[in-house]
Design an enzyme around this catalytic site. Structure first.
Site, PDB file in Angstrom:
ATOM      1  N   LEU A  14       0.861  -1.184   0.000  1.00 18.24           N
ATOM      2  CA  LEU A  14       0.000   0.000   0.000  1.00 18.24           C
ATOM      3  C   LEU A  14       0.900   1.237   0.000  1.00 18.24           C
ATOM      4  O   LEU A  14       1.050   1.932   0.987  1.00 18.24           O
ATOM      5  CB  LEU A  14      -0.919  -0.025   1.219  1.00 18.24           C
ATOM      6  CG  LEU A  14      -2.173   0.829   1.160  1.00 18.24           C
ATOM      7  CD1 LEU A  14      -2.977   0.555  -0.099  1.00 18.24           C
ATOM      8  CD2 LEU A  14      -3.034   0.580   2.378  1.00 18.24           C
ATOM      9  N   HIS A  15       1.538   1.488  -1.144  1.00 19.02           N
ATOM     10  CA  HIS A  15       2.464   2.614  -1.264  1.00 19.02           C
ATOM     11  C   HIS A  15       1.709   3.901  -1.585  1.00 19.02           C
ATOM     12  O   HIS A  15       0.479   3.936  -1.571  1.00 19.02           O
ATOM     13  CB  HIS A  15       3.554   2.314  -2.297  1.00 19.02           C
ATOM     14  CG  HIS A  15       3.033   2.071  -3.673  1.00 19.02           C
ATOM     15  ND1 HIS A  15       2.895   3.073  -4.594  1.00 19.02           N
ATOM     16  CD2 HIS A  15       2.603   0.943  -4.288  1.00 19.02           C
ATOM     17  CE1 HIS A  15       2.403   2.577  -5.726  1.00 19.02           C
ATOM     18  NE2 HIS A  15       2.221   1.286  -5.551  1.00 19.02           N
ATOM     19  N   ALA A  16       2.420   4.968  -1.895  1.00 19.94           N
ATOM     20  CA  ALA A  16       1.849   6.315  -1.975  1.00 19.94           C
ATOM     21  C   ALA A  16       0.654   6.455  -2.924  1.00 19.94           C
ATOM     22  O   ALA A  16      -0.373   7.010  -2.542  1.00 19.94           O
ATOM     23  CB  ALA A  16       2.937   7.312  -2.365  1.00 19.94           C
TER      24      ALA A  16
END
Length: 88
Positions: A14-16
């Site tokens: 769940l990156h940027a």
């Protein structure tokens, strides 16, 4: 109150970018929306809160919605998780 668990399936976790999409998808709802990971809860309407959790692939998260439009919140998160291949 509605709670739903998801397992993150995206290789990047769940990156940027997906975190920003999740925050944007729930921000317009009146309900209080929380994201829980490893017994820590953050406001899902806060990009800093969501990013602070450092959620990687294979990890389980819980989305908690509480309010007048809680069912629609969960439906929206479901749709985004599927469309962005983030989790199941």
């Amino acid at each position: 109150m509605i709670e739903k668990n998801y397992t993150i399936t995206s290789d990047e976790g769940l990156h940027a970018r997906p975190a920003a999409k999740l925050v944007a998808s729930v921000s317009s709802f009146a309900s209080e929306v929380k994201l829980e990971f490893k017994e820590k809860q953050v406001n899902m309407k806060s990009i800093m809160g969501v990013m602070s959790l450092g959620i990687s692939k294979g990890k389980e998260i819980k989305v908690i919605a509480d309010g007048a439009d809680e069912e629609r919140v969960i439906e929206t998160v479901d749709e985004l998780m599927k469309s962005e291949n983030l989790g199941a």
